[in-house]
Scaffold this motif. Structure first.
Motif, mmCIF file in Angstrom:
data_model
loop_
_atom_site.group_PDB
_atom_site.id
_atom_site.type_symbol
_atom_site.label_atom_id
_atom_site.label_comp_id
_atom_site.label_asym_id
_atom_site.label_seq_id
_atom_site.Cartn_x
_atom_site.Cartn_y
_atom_site.Cartn_z
ATOM 1 N N VAL A 1 0.799 -1.408 -0.355
ATOM 2 C CA VAL A 1 -0.181 -0.396 0.347
ATOM 3 C C VAL A 1 0.903 1.544 -0.022
ATOM 4 N N ARG A 2 -0.170 1.642 -0.743
ATOM 5 C CA ARG A 2 1.482 3.085 -0.805
ATOM 6 C C ARG A 2 0.751 4.378 -0.206
ATOM 7 N N PHE A 3 -0.686 4.223 0.229
ATOM 8 C CA PHE A 3 -1.324 5.470 0.918
ATOM 9 C C PHE A 3 -2.854 5.114 0.590
ATOM 10 N N VAL A 4 -4.019 5.381 1.966
ATOM 11 C CA VAL A 4 -4.832 5.305 1.961
ATOM 12 C C VAL A 4 -5.389 6.483 2.628
ATOM 13 N N PHE A 5 -7.110 6.351 2.113
ATOM 14 C CA PHE A 5 -7.881 8.149 2.591
ATOM 15 C C PHE A 5 -8.862 7.596 3.151
ATOM 16 N N ALA A 6 -9.141 7.864 4.147
ATOM 17 C CA ALA A 6 -10.939 6.975 4.820
ATOM 18 C C ALA A 6 -11.174 8.302 5.476
ATOM 19 N N PHE A 7 -12.456 8.376 5.807
ATOM 20 C CA PHE A 7 -13.865 9.095 6.411
ATOM 21 C C PHE A 7 -15.155 7.783 6.616
ATOM 22 N N ALA A 8 -15.670 8.496 7.712
ATOM 23 C CA ALA A 8 -16.548 7.650 8.492
ATOM 24 C C ALA A 8 -18.083 8.616 7.605
ATOM 25 N N GLU A 9 -18.913 7.737 7.442
ATOM 26 C CA GLU A 9 -20.124 8.821 7.354
ATOM 27 C C GLU A 9 -21.268 7.870 8.343
ATOM 28 N N ALA A 10 -22.399 8.622 8.339
ATOM 29 C CA ALA A 10 -23.115 8.568 9.343
ATOM 30 C C ALA A 10 -24.014 7.534 9.619
ATOM 31 N N GLN A 11 -24.608 6.895 10.108
ATOM 32 C CA GLN A 11 -25.923 6.062 10.246
ATOM 33 C C GLN A 11 -26.835 6.685 9.350
ATOM 34 N N ASN A 12 -27.667 5.918 8.126
ATOM 35 C CA ASN A 12 -28.802 6.164 7.616
ATOM 36 C C ASN A 12 -29.556 4.948 7.336
ATOM 37 N N GLU A 13 -30.517 5.466 8.172
ATOM 38 C CA GLU A 13 -31.325 4.027 8.042
ATOM 39 C C GLU A 13 -32.342 3.785 6.504
ATOM 40 N N GLU A 14 -32.564 5.459 5.782
ATOM 41 C CA GLU A 14 -33.135 5.514 5.030
ATOM 42 C C GLU A 14 -31.995 4.772 3.656
ATOM 43 N N VAL A 15 -31.461 4.570 3.193
ATOM 44 C CA VAL A 15 -30.388 4.222 2.458
ATOM 45 C C VAL A 15 -29.889 2.731 2.688
ATOM 46 N N GLY A 16 -29.971 2.360 3.631
ATOM 47 C CA GLY A 16 -30.096 0.917 3.677
ATOM 48 C C GLY A 16 -29.255 0.055 3.750
ATOM 49 N N GLY A 17 -28.619 -1.218 3.787
ATOM 50 C CA GLY A 17 -27.517 -1.823 3.334
ATOM 51 C C GLY A 17 -27.231 -1.745 5.118
ATOM 52 N N LEU A 18 -25.151 -0.945 4.319
ATOM 53 C CA LEU A 18 -24.430 -1.634 6.255
ATOM 54 C C LEU A 18 -25.059 -0.129 6.626
ATOM 55 N N TYR A 19 -25.106 0.511 6.203
ATOM 56 C CA TYR A 19 -25.474 2.447 7.059
ATOM 57 C C TYR A 19 -27.195 2.386 7.625
ATOM 58 N N ALA A 20 -27.403 1.122 7.759
ATOM 59 C CA ALA A 20 -28.532 1.038 7.974
ATOM 60 C C ALA A 20 -28.495 0.302 9.830
ATOM 61 N N GLU A 21 -27.347 -0.104 9.457
ATOM 62 C CA GLU A 21 -26.528 -1.148 10.743
ATOM 63 C C GLU A 21 -25.661 -0.098 11.651
ATOM 64 N N GLY A 22 -25.403 1.281 11.433
ATOM 65 C CA GLY A 22 -24.421 1.891 11.804
ATOM 66 C C GLY A 22 -23.242 2.959 11.013
ATOM 67 N N ASP A 23 -22.825 3.349 11.942
ATOM 68 C CA ASP A 23 -22.224 4.444 11.149
ATOM 69 C C ASP A 23 -20.568 3.836 10.329
ATOM 70 N N VAL A 24 -20.407 3.898 9.393
ATOM 71 C CA VAL A 24 -19.774 3.427 8.113
ATOM 72 C C VAL A 24 -18.333 3.820 7.868
ATOM 73 N N VAL A 25 -17.443 3.732 8.201
ATOM 74 C CA VAL A 25 -16.080 3.498 7.634
ATOM 75 C C VAL A 25 -16.138 3.360 6.112
ATOM 76 N N HIS A 26 -15.777 4.082 5.094
ATOM 77 C CA HIS A 26 -15.387 3.988 3.993
ATOM 78 C C HIS A 26 -13.215 4.322 3.809
ATOM 79 N N ALA A 27 -13.276 3.414 3.347
ATOM 80 C CA ALA A 27 -11.192 3.450 2.971
ATOM 81 C C ALA A 27 -10.994 2.978 1.143
ATOM 82 N N TYR A 28 -9.890 3.892 1.395
ATOM 83 C CA TYR A 28 -9.427 3.826 -0.417
ATOM 84 C C TYR A 28 -8.019 3.556 0.277
ATOM 85 N N ALA A 29 -7.520 2.752 -0.685
ATOM 86 C CA ALA A 29 -6.155 2.291 -0.927
ATOM 87 C C ALA A 29 -5.323 2.302 -2.282
ATOM 88 N N HIS A 30 -4.025 2.982 -2.595
ATOM 89 C CA HIS A 30 -3.574 2.817 -3.260
ATOM 90 C C HIS A 30 -2.330 1.783 -3.493
#
Length: 146
Positions: free
Chosen positions: A99-128
Motif C-alpha cells: 500500500v502506498r497510501f490510504v484515505f478514509a472517512f466515516a459516514e453517519a448511520q442512514n437507515e433510509e439508504v439501507g444496507g450497511l448504512y442502516a446498521e451504523g456509522d460506516v468507515v470508507h477506506a481507499y488504498a492505492h
C-alpha cells in the motif's frame, strides 16, 4: 484514546485519516511532523477539509476523485488504515503490492439508504497500491478488531 481509536469508534465523524507509506513520502515531508509514525509510514487524523488538502499535497491527487476511482475495486484495507491486501495480487504475483497510501472517512448511520448504512456509522477506506491499482473497503464502525 488515540486519534485513530476515536475515529474508528465513530467519535470523530468530521475527520479523515491519511496514511502515506515511507516509500511514497518524502523524508522531509511536513506530514512526518504532524502525523504518527507507523512501521511503514505516517498516519494522520485531521479534520476533513485539512485532510483533503493534505492528501492532495502528499499524493498529487484529489481525494474524492481518488475515492471514486478506488470504489470500482473491492479489496481489504487494514483496520489500522495503514496497509491492505491488493485484490490484484493474484493476477500479478510478481508485482509489488505494498500500500502506498490510504484515505478514509466515516459516514453517519442512514437507515433510509439501507444496507450497511442502516446498521451504523460506516468507515470508507481507499488504498492505492504500488502496482498502480486502487481499491476500497467499507465496514460498520465497531465490527472489526483485526
Amino acid at each position: 484514546m488515540s486519534d485513530l481509536d476515536a475515529f474508528l469508534s465513530g467519535d470523530r465523524p468530521d475527520d479523515v485519516v491519511l496514511f502515506i507509506s515511507d516509500s511514497y513520502l518524502d523524508d522531509d515531508s511536513r506530514l512526518r511532523e504532524v502525523g504518527r509514525e507507523t512501521d511503514g509510514g505516517v498516519r494522520v487524523v485531521v479534520d476533513g477539509e485539512t485532510g483533503r488538502s493534505a492528501f492532495k499535497a502528499g499524493t498529487g491527487m484529489d481525494a474524492m476523485a481518488f475515492a471514486k476511482e478506488a470504489m470500482a475495486n473491492e479489496g481489504e484495507i487494514a483496520h489500522t488504515l495503514d496497509g491492505g491486501a491488493c485484490p490484484f495480487a493474484d493476477e500479478d504475483p510478481e508485482a509489488d503490492h505494498e500500500v502506498r497510501f490510504v484515505f478514509a472517512f466515516a459516514e453517519a448511520q442512514n437507515e433510509e439508504v439501507g444496507g450497511l448504512y442502516a446498521e451504523g456509522d460506516v468507515v470508507h477506506a481507499y488504498a492505492h497500491c504500488a502496482c498502480g491499482e486502487s481499491y476500497s473497503h467499507k465496514w460498520v464502525v465497531g465490527t472489526r478488531s483485526d
